[in-house]
Design an enzyme around this catalytic site. Structure first.
Site, PDB file in Angstrom:
ATOM      1  N   LYS A 120       0.942  -1.248  -0.492  1.00  0.00           N
ATOM      2  CA  LYS A 120       0.191   0.053  -0.396  1.00  0.00           C
ATOM      3  C   LYS A 120       0.573   1.265  -0.088  1.00  0.00           C
ATOM      4  O   LYS A 120       2.327   1.170   0.841  1.00  0.00           O
ATOM      5  CB  LYS A 120      -0.957  -0.045   1.182  1.00  0.00           C
ATOM      6  CG  LYS A 120      -1.759   1.344   0.959  1.00  0.00           C
ATOM      7  CD  LYS A 120      -3.286   0.110   0.335  1.00  0.00           C
ATOM      8  CE  LYS A 120      -4.435   0.711   0.222  1.00  0.00           C
ATOM      9  NZ  LYS A 120      -5.250   0.524  -0.070  1.00  0.00           N
ATOM     10  N   ASP A 122      -7.288   4.353  -4.143  1.00  0.00           N
ATOM     11  CA  ASP A 122      -7.685   4.879  -2.763  1.00  0.00           C
ATOM     12  C   ASP A 122      -8.342   5.763  -2.621  1.00  0.00           C
ATOM     13  O   ASP A 122      -8.649   6.463  -4.040  1.00  0.00           O
ATOM     14  CB  ASP A 122      -6.402   3.849  -2.255  1.00  0.00           C
ATOM     15  CG  ASP A 122      -6.664   3.759  -0.318  1.00  0.00           C
ATOM     16  OD1 ASP A 122      -7.837   2.857  -0.711  1.00  0.00           O
ATOM     17  OD2 ASP A 122      -7.504   4.383   0.555  1.00  0.00           O
TER      18      ASP A 122
HETATM   19  P1  NDP Z   1     -13.015   7.741  -2.065  1.00  0.00           P
HETATM   20  O1  NDP Z   1     -11.742   8.697  -1.779  1.00  0.00           O
HETATM   21  O2  NDP Z   1     -13.282   7.648  -3.414  1.00  0.00           O
HETATM   22  O3  NDP Z   1     -14.261   8.559  -1.502  1.00  0.00           O
HETATM   23  C1  NDP Z   1     -13.628   8.308  -0.121  1.00  0.00           C
HETATM   24  C2  NDP Z   1     -15.312   9.047   0.231  1.00  0.00           C
HETATM   25  O4  NDP Z   1     -15.002   8.674   1.612  1.00  0.00           O
HETATM   26  C3  NDP Z   1     -15.997  10.719  -0.152  1.00  0.00           C
HETATM   27  O5  NDP Z   1     -16.677  10.148   0.451  1.00  0.00           O
HETATM   28  C4  NDP Z   1     -14.708  10.763   1.805  1.00  0.00           C
HETATM   29  O6  NDP Z   1     -15.626  11.721   1.929  1.00  0.00           O
HETATM   30  C5  NDP Z   1     -15.279  10.176   2.743  1.00  0.00           C
HETATM   31  N1  NDP Z   1     -14.347   9.877   3.936  1.00  0.00           N
HETATM   32  C6  NDP Z   1     -12.889  10.079   3.430  1.00  0.00           C
HETATM   33  N2  NDP Z   1     -12.197   9.912   4.989  1.00  0.00           N
HETATM   34  C7  NDP Z   1     -12.965  10.601   5.700  1.00  0.00           C
HETATM   35  C8  NDP Z   1     -13.301  10.785   6.903  1.00  0.00           C
HETATM   36  N3  NDP Z   1     -12.631  10.754   7.435  1.00  0.00           N
HETATM   37  N4  NDP Z   1     -14.431  11.222   6.932  1.00  0.00           N
HETATM   38  C9  NDP Z   1     -15.756  11.080   7.006  1.00  0.00           C
HETATM   39  N5  NDP Z   1     -15.505  10.208   5.274  1.00  0.00           N
HETATM   40  C10 NDP Z   1     -14.360  10.091   4.799  1.00  0.00           C
HETATM   41  O7  NDP Z   1     -11.951   6.904  -1.356  1.00  0.00           O
HETATM   42  P2  NDP Z   1     -12.893   4.881  -2.109  1.00  0.00           P
HETATM   43  O8  NDP Z   1     -14.720   5.161  -1.708  1.00  0.00           O
HETATM   44  O9  NDP Z   1     -11.909   4.889  -3.369  1.00  0.00           O
HETATM   45  O10 NDP Z   1     -12.455   4.404  -0.723  1.00  0.00           O
HETATM   46  C11 NDP Z   1     -13.281   4.433   0.637  1.00  0.00           C
HETATM   47  C12 NDP Z   1     -12.654   2.953   1.232  1.00  0.00           C
HETATM   48  O11 NDP Z   1     -13.063   2.013   0.418  1.00  0.00           O
HETATM   49  C13 NDP Z   1     -11.494   3.243   1.896  1.00  0.00           C
HETATM   50  O12 NDP Z   1     -11.199   2.699   3.126  1.00  0.00           O
HETATM   51  C14 NDP Z   1     -10.772   2.692   1.122  1.00  0.00           C
HETATM   52  O13 NDP Z   1      -9.584   2.353   1.313  1.00  0.00           O
HETATM   53  C15 NDP Z   1     -11.285   1.307   0.621  1.00  0.00           C
HETATM   54  N6  NDP Z   1     -11.162   0.805  -0.090  1.00  0.00           N
HETATM   55  C16 NDP Z   1     -11.181   0.925  -1.697  1.00  0.00           C
HETATM   56  C17 NDP Z   1     -10.692   0.369  -2.723  1.00  0.00           C
HETATM   57  C18 NDP Z   1     -11.277   1.109  -4.276  1.00  0.00           C
HETATM   58  O14 NDP Z   1     -10.302  -0.210  -5.101  1.00  0.00           O
HETATM   59  N7  NDP Z   1     -11.074   2.094  -4.489  1.00  0.00           N
HETATM   60  C19 NDP Z   1     -10.205  -0.781  -2.878  1.00  0.00           C
HETATM   61  C20 NDP Z   1     -10.699  -1.093  -1.361  1.00  0.00           C
HETATM   62  C21 NDP Z   1     -11.386  -0.595   0.232  1.00  0.00           C
HETATM   63  P3  NDP Z   1     -14.764  13.543   1.327  1.00  0.00           P
HETATM   64  O15 NDP Z   1     -15.639  13.897  -0.252  1.00  0.00           O
HETATM   65  O16 NDP Z   1     -15.784  14.766   2.267  1.00  0.00           O
HETATM   66  O17 NDP Z   1     -13.782  13.939   1.666  1.00  0.00           O
END
Ligand code: NDP
Length: 447
Positions: free
Chosen positions: A130, A170
């Site tokens: 990662k 991510d």
């Molecule tokens: P994105 O950046 O596309 O979206 C993240 C979302 O979570 C946004 O809506 C963001 O809101 C919100 N968010 C992030 N940090 C916080 C926080 N501290 N408090 C509240 N809301 C928060 O990321 P992904 O959708 O790609 O990833 C989301 C999760 O899924 C992560 O844990 C990632 O590790 C996991 N994941 C992702 C994969 C992938 O293929 N993308 C694969 C496997 C796991 P805001 O815009 O306001 O920050």
């Protein structure tokens, strides 16, 4: 982290804490795995040997580097870049890059550690790693994002490669960022090495369904959990936290399967619409206009900035935002509001105490290692297509993804039963993931 570890595991956990001071997220991820490995110590002591555990908790390589870049105003900014190459017993290191101001070594190590077992569970030939940076992409122009990505890759390129280490996206790293990263890699190396990154655009080597894969996969996994109980998504009220890549496509698949998603969130609050969220508007808001959820408009919807999204009554909860977003108090509220199933789309979104509440409350609980593995599994499918210079249709790729999620579900269920803990998906996922990596590490010798 109140529950006691098996006496055979406790000294190993204490050593990890002492060797990695202050890395609370990493400690938590190791604790969760060691909690599940208790039965292995009794039933198959060869797997619990300290020599394997000791090596599995120590990343093979940790890279930290300076990322200098220039803003649109001509100011020099400095960020910190990370790549933790955790374990390559099963294949090249594989795992995403996260750009978020909270990123530090502990977070990257926890994510890398989780990734090792998740990738093992997929049954595909990929190790775990990662990376990322404490860079905050919010409010930055396209040109600033491009300059940052180019600077990041100017150091990272020497550590990665299609047979070595294959990053993906991510939090904060989507198609736009991957494009700039791939462009810079291609320029520096003078090679069109498609297999070096996954999550690429479909016109330049990306796989269909990769964008959708983590969200879809989470819902496919939850569907299998429901099916095992004779239930389905039909008519279920679902709450999905986050509104990023994982959340949006989890919402899409729930709607396709007959459920209704009534709430989602971002870091400024959450949105509720008991009639069901309008996904097209959400996609436009988040993927095209890059705006906040408060800009969403519908007669029956309201935006809330107080309390928690987990206060919203639902049958199914899918935490898809970030680590430790759902704690013990949230879990108790969900249980008293009648939630039937929780499946993690994010990595480690539920605290250990929240998981205990779900398990004690007879709520079906799918851990991220299993339920969100569809993203990385489809990345491995992208690597396959790149290696054979092929490009599969949406339907074929989605069918492969669904089958992989069914297989992961079966692996979790049968392993949990084998170790006398039927229905415990956390135990099933950790034990199955661990044993495969451990077998390979033993076969490869002490390296
Ligand atoms: P994105 O950046 O596309 O979206 C993240 C979302 O979570 C946004 O809506 C963001 O809101 C919100 N968010 C992030 N940090 C916080 C926080 N501290 N408090 C509240 N809301 C928060 O990321 P992904 O959708 O790609 O990833 C989301 C999760 O899924 C992560 O844990 C990632 O590790 C996991 N994941 C992702 C994969 C992938 O293929 N993308 C694969 C496997 C796991 P805001 O815009 O306001 O920050």
């Amino acid at each position: 982290m109140n529950e006691a570890l098996h006496p055979a595991m406790q000294p190993h956990f204490d050593t990890v804490v002492a060797r990695n001071p202050g890395e609370s997220e990493f400690h938590q991820a190791v604790y969760e795995v060691m909690l599940s490995l208790g039965p292995i110590a009794g039933q198959r002591p060869q797997y619990a040997q300290w020599s394997i555990l000791k090596r599995i908790c120590e990343p093979e390589r940790q890279i930290i580097f300076r990322v200098p870049w220039v803003t649109d105003k001509g100011e020099v900014e400095i960020n910190r870049g990370f790549r933790v190459e955790f374990n390559s017993a099963l294949g090249p290191y594989k795992g995403g890059l996260r750009f978020h101001p909270s990123v530090n070594l502990s977070i990257i190590k926890f994510l890398g550690f989780e990734q090792v077992f998740k990738n093992s569970l997929t049954g595909m030939p990929i190790g775990g790693g990662k990376g990322g940076s404490d860079f905050d992409p919010k409010g930055r122009s396209d040109a600033e994002i491009m300059r940052f990505c180019q600077s990041f890759m100017t150091e990272l390129y020497r550590h990665i490669g299609q047979y070595t280490d294959v990053p993906a996206g991510d939090i904060g790293v989507g198609g736009r960022e991957l494009g700039y990263l791939f462009g810079q890699y291609k320029r520096i190396t003078n090679r069109y090495e498609s297999g070096v990154l996954t999550g690429k655009g479909t016109s330049w080597g990306g796989s269909r369904v990769r964008k959708e894969a983590t969200g879809y996969g989470t819902v496919f996994f939850a569907q299998e959990m429901l099916k095992r109980q004779g239930e389905s998504f039909d008519g279920k009220r679902v709450v999905v936290s986050g509104s990023g890549n994982v959340a949006l496509y989890a919402i899409e698949k729930v709607h396709q399967l007959g459920g209704t998603v009534i709430a989602c969130s971002d870091s400024n609050g959450y949105l509720v619409d008991q009639n069901g969220l309008d996904l097209e508007q959400l996609k436009d808001l988040k993927e095209v206009r890059r705006e906040r959820l408060s800009a969403y408009r519908a007669d029956t919807a309201h935006h809330v900035t107080e309390g928690s999204i987990w206060d919203v009554e639902c049958d199914v909860a899918l935490p898809c935002a970030t680590q430790n977003e759902l704690n013990e108090t949230h879990a108790k509220t969900l249980v008293s509001n009648g939630v039937r199933l929780v499946a993690e789309g994010a990595n480690m979104p539920c605290t250990p105490d929240a998981i205990k509440v779900f398990q004690a409350g007879d709520v079906l609980f799918g851990p991220g290692k299993a339920s969100n593995a569809g993203g990385v599994a489809t990345s491995a499918l992208e690597m396959q297509q790149n290696a054979s210079r092929d490009s599969w249709s949406f339907d074929v790729t989605e069918e492969r993804l669904q089958q992989i999620m069914r297989d992961i579900h079966t692996r979790c269920v049968t392993t949990a039963e084998e170790f006398g803990d039927p229905g415990n998906y956390v135990a099933g996922a950790n034990l199955a993931g661990y044993m495969k990596v451990a077998d390979a590490m033993v076969a490869l010798g002490v390296i």
